[in-house]
Design a protein around this motif. Structure first.
Motif, PDB file in Angstrom:
ATOM      1  N   ASN A  48       0.851  -1.184   0.000  1.00  0.00           N
ATOM      2  CA  ASN A  48       0.000   0.000   0.000  1.00  0.00           C
ATOM      3  C   ASN A  48       0.890   1.238   0.000  1.00  0.00           C
ATOM      4  O   ASN A  48       1.656   1.445   0.937  1.00  0.00           O
ATOM      5  CB  ASN A  48      -0.897  -0.012   1.238  1.00  0.00           C
ATOM      6  CG  ASN A  48      -1.952   1.077   1.221  1.00  0.00           C
ATOM      7  OD1 ASN A  48      -1.717   2.168   0.710  1.00  0.00           O
ATOM      8  ND2 ASN A  48      -3.101   0.783   1.783  1.00  0.00           N
ATOM      9  N   THR A  67     -15.453  -0.640  16.844  1.00  0.00           N
ATOM     10  CA  THR A  67     -16.614  -1.290  16.244  1.00  0.00           C
ATOM     11  C   THR A  67     -17.912  -0.665  16.763  1.00  0.00           C
ATOM     12  O   THR A  67     -18.109  -0.515  17.977  1.00  0.00           O
ATOM     13  CB  THR A  67     -16.617  -2.793  16.556  1.00  0.00           C
ATOM     14  OG1 THR A  67     -15.398  -3.367  16.080  1.00  0.00           O
ATOM     15  CG2 THR A  67     -17.792  -3.483  15.889  1.00  0.00           C
ATOM     16  N   ALA A  83     -11.626   7.818   5.662  1.00  0.00           N
ATOM     17  CA  ALA A  83     -12.073   6.717   4.806  1.00  0.00           C
ATOM     18  C   ALA A  83     -11.466   5.396   5.256  1.00  0.00           C
ATOM     19  O   ALA A  83     -12.136   4.353   5.235  1.00  0.00           O
ATOM     20  CB  ALA A  83     -11.707   7.014   3.355  1.00  0.00           C
ATOM     21  N   TYR A  84     -10.196   5.416   5.651  1.00  0.00           N
ATOM     22  CA  TYR A  84      -9.554   4.184   6.111  1.00  0.00           C
ATOM     23  C   TYR A  84     -10.197   3.694   7.408  1.00  0.00           C
ATOM     24  O   TYR A  84     -10.514   2.504   7.551  1.00  0.00           O
ATOM     25  CB  TYR A  84      -8.058   4.400   6.317  1.00  0.00           C
ATOM     26  CG  TYR A  84      -7.371   3.142   6.805  1.00  0.00           C
ATOM     27  CD1 TYR A  84      -6.921   2.188   5.899  1.00  0.00           C
ATOM     28  CD2 TYR A  84      -7.204   2.895   8.162  1.00  0.00           C
ATOM     29  CE1 TYR A  84      -6.321   1.018   6.341  1.00  0.00           C
ATOM     30  CE2 TYR A  84      -6.608   1.733   8.610  1.00  0.00           C
ATOM     31  CZ  TYR A  84      -6.168   0.797   7.703  1.00  0.00           C
ATOM     32  OH  TYR A  84      -5.585  -0.364   8.143  1.00  0.00           O
ATOM     33  N   HIS A  86     -13.145   4.228   8.486  1.00  0.00           N
ATOM     34  CA  HIS A  86     -14.491   3.760   8.170  1.00  0.00           C
ATOM     35  C   HIS A  86     -14.478   2.372   7.555  1.00  0.00           C
ATOM     36  O   HIS A  86     -15.294   1.507   7.900  1.00  0.00           O
ATOM     37  CB  HIS A  86     -15.164   4.763   7.226  1.00  0.00           C
ATOM     38  CG  HIS A  86     -16.514   4.337   6.748  1.00  0.00           C
ATOM     39  ND1 HIS A  86     -16.702   3.686   5.546  1.00  0.00           N
ATOM     40  CD2 HIS A  86     -17.750   4.458   7.308  1.00  0.00           C
ATOM     41  CE1 HIS A  86     -17.980   3.425   5.380  1.00  0.00           C
ATOM     42  NE2 HIS A  86     -18.637   3.888   6.432  1.00  0.00           N
ATOM     43  N   ALA A  87     -13.538   2.131   6.652  1.00  0.00           N
ATOM     44  CA  ALA A  87     -13.510   0.866   5.921  1.00  0.00           C
ATOM     45  C   ALA A  87     -12.917  -0.284   6.728  1.00  0.00           C
ATOM     46  O   ALA A  87     -13.328  -1.441   6.557  1.00  0.00           O
ATOM     47  CB  ALA A  87     -12.720   1.040   4.623  1.00  0.00           C
ATOM     48  N   GLN A  88     -11.958   0.030   7.607  1.00  0.00           N
ATOM     49  CA  GLN A  88     -11.176  -1.044   8.222  1.00  0.00           C
ATOM     50  C   GLN A  88     -11.444  -1.274   9.707  1.00  0.00           C
ATOM     51  O   GLN A  88     -11.180  -2.373  10.205  1.00  0.00           O
ATOM     52  CB  GLN A  88      -9.681  -0.755   8.031  1.00  0.00           C
ATOM     53  CG  GLN A  88      -9.257  -0.657   6.577  1.00  0.00           C
ATOM     54  CD  GLN A  88      -9.486  -1.953   5.803  1.00  0.00           C
ATOM     55  OE1 GLN A  88      -9.356  -3.053   6.361  1.00  0.00           O
ATOM     56  NE2 GLN A  88      -9.831  -1.830   4.529  1.00  0.00           N
ATOM     57  N   HIS A  90     -14.459  -0.640  11.349  1.00  0.00           N
ATOM     58  CA  HIS A  90     -15.858  -1.023  11.559  1.00  0.00           C
ATOM     59  C   HIS A  90     -16.643  -0.135  12.525  1.00  0.00           C
ATOM     60  O   HIS A  90     -17.444  -0.631  13.333  1.00  0.00           O
ATOM     61  CB  HIS A  90     -15.938  -2.483  12.015  1.00  0.00           C
ATOM     62  CG  HIS A  90     -15.077  -3.407  11.219  1.00  0.00           C
ATOM     63  ND1 HIS A  90     -15.295  -3.641   9.864  1.00  0.00           N
ATOM     64  CD2 HIS A  90     -13.977  -4.132  11.558  1.00  0.00           C
ATOM     65  CE1 HIS A  90     -14.372  -4.482   9.407  1.00  0.00           C
ATOM     66  NE2 HIS A  90     -13.555  -4.792  10.402  1.00  0.00           N
ATOM     67  N   GLU A  93     -20.395   5.069  12.332  1.00  0.00           N
ATOM     68  CA  GLU A  93     -20.303   6.220  11.435  1.00  0.00           C
ATOM     69  C   GLU A  93     -18.983   6.932  11.667  1.00  0.00           C
ATOM     70  O   GLU A  93     -18.465   6.954  12.790  1.00  0.00           O
ATOM     71  CB  GLU A  93     -21.460   7.207  11.675  1.00  0.00           C
ATOM     72  CG  GLU A  93     -22.831   6.687  11.271  1.00  0.00           C
ATOM     73  CD  GLU A  93     -23.910   7.749  11.402  1.00  0.00           C
ATOM     74  OE1 GLU A  93     -23.628   8.802  12.026  1.00  0.00           O
ATOM     75  OE2 GLU A  93     -25.022   7.532  10.890  1.00  0.00           O
ATOM     76  N   HIS A 111     -14.520  10.104  -1.609  1.00  0.00           N
ATOM     77  CA  HIS A 111     -14.740   9.098  -0.566  1.00  0.00           C
ATOM     78  C   HIS A 111     -16.235   9.009  -0.276  1.00  0.00           C
ATOM     79  O   HIS A 111     -16.750   9.674   0.637  1.00  0.00           O
ATOM     80  CB  HIS A 111     -13.976   9.469   0.712  1.00  0.00           C
ATOM     81  CG  HIS A 111     -12.518   9.704   0.500  1.00  0.00           C
ATOM     82  ND1 HIS A 111     -11.629   8.692   0.202  1.00  0.00           N
ATOM     83  CD2 HIS A 111     -11.784  10.841   0.549  1.00  0.00           C
ATOM     84  CE1 HIS A 111     -10.414   9.194   0.073  1.00  0.00           C
ATOM     85  NE2 HIS A 111     -10.482  10.501   0.281  1.00  0.00           N
ATOM     86  N   ALA A 113     -19.354   6.617   0.821  1.00  0.00           N
ATOM     87  CA  ALA A 113     -19.745   5.345   1.423  1.00  0.00           C
ATOM     88  C   ALA A 113     -20.821   5.611   2.467  1.00  0.00           C
ATOM     89  O   ALA A 113     -20.799   6.659   3.133  1.00  0.00           O
ATOM     90  CB  ALA A 113     -18.548   4.661   2.075  1.00  0.00           C
ATOM     91  N   LEU A 116     -20.228   7.417   6.100  1.00  0.00           N
ATOM     92  CA  LEU A 116     -19.047   8.284   6.025  1.00  0.00           C
ATOM     93  C   LEU A 116     -19.481   9.653   5.532  1.00  0.00           C
ATOM     94  O   LEU A 116     -20.081   9.765   4.455  1.00  0.00           O
ATOM     95  CB  LEU A 116     -18.005   7.690   5.089  1.00  0.00           C
ATOM     96  CG  LEU A 116     -16.734   8.524   4.837  1.00  0.00           C
ATOM     97  CD1 LEU A 116     -15.948   8.726   6.124  1.00  0.00           C
ATOM     98  CD2 LEU A 116     -15.860   7.841   3.783  1.00  0.00           C
TER      99      LEU A 116
END
Length: 262
Positions: A48, A67, A83-84, A86-88, A90, A93, A111, A113, A116
């Protein structure tokens, strides 16, 4: 630091205006974990390109389970961190707050989703009701604030009882001592404060070539010298000051007293 704040804000606005593609999603200095950290935590794959910048977020959160939490990032910039998270991690919001309307518009384009969102607003007068969030994160942004005590009061206001504040930023050596006093006087319980300067300098060195290439590719030639300082490129004032200890980089975690969020 006043001149530095002006420089950082100018470079920040330039990025939001001139670099609209999603390729440049992070602006922080990054974090290079020790071997022990890599063995014990889910660090980012070296495949990455943003791994070192993401690792600064992971270091700030320091394994805390987010979470189903409502998370606020203050100073969300180009949106990569929010964004990271939010995506990773859990959360329920994630809201990114930033003073730049252009940066917020950029995030809303790049971004998208469910759960988000990005909001334009002032870190010293956040546009949220009391006790709105279970966690607040602030990465490499507060050095631009005119009143850090007021910012910390706002963090305490919008956090729910039991909520956590995750922080990472740089200061002059004298400013770092002042920051520790400000954290102690914030009304939040200081869980830990760590000097991560060496990890940040290592990240800057490792990521130097990639950031130089980004500047060459995206930034008009007249603005490149200032952007190199802003990005902490090797040999610039910012890099030298962190390397020689004139500046320090701190990571902190604080807790709002009360029952933990459900």
């Amino acid at each position: 630091m006043a001149l530095q704040r002006q420089l950082w804000r100018s470079c920040y606005d330039l990025l939001a205006t001139r670099v609209t593609a999603p390729d440049w999603a992070f602006m922080n200095y990054g974090y290079a974990p020790s071997a022990a950290e890599v063995d014990g935590a889910p660090w980012v794959s070296p495949d990455n390109p943003d791994q070192l910048c993401i690792q600064l977020y992971l270091r700030a959160v320091d394994g805390t389970d987010l979470t189903d939490h409502d998370v606020l990032e203050v100073g969300s910039g180009r949106g990569g961190g929010a964004a990271y998270l939010h995506a990773q991690l859990h959360p329920r919001e994630v809201t990114g707050l930033d003073f730049s309307r252009k940066a917020v518009a950029l995030c809303e384009r790049n971004h998208r989703a469910p759960g988000l969102a990005f909001v334009c607003g002032d870190a010293l007068a956040m546009p949220f009701p009391d006790e709105s969030f279970d966690a607040v994160i602030n990465v490499e942004s507060s050095h631009c604030y005119e009143d850090v005590d007021r910012f910390l009061a706002e963090v305490a206001r919008v956090l729910r009882p039991g909520g956590r504040f995750f922080f990472a930023d740089l200061r002059s050596a004298e400013g770092a001592e002042r920051l520790r006093d400000q954290l102690d006087g914030s009304g939040l319980q200081v869980v830990r404060v760590d000097d991560i300067s060496a990890n940040v300098v290592t990240a800057l060195r490792i990521d130097n070539e990639r950031k130089v290439d980004l500047i060459r590719s995206w930034i008009p030639r007249p603005f490149r010298p200032a952007m190199r300082v802003f990005a902490g490129i090797e040999g610039t004032m910012n890099y030298r000051r962190l390397k020689n200890g004139t500046w320090r980089y701190l990571a902190a975690q604080l807790l709002k007293p009360g029952a933990s969020p459900e």
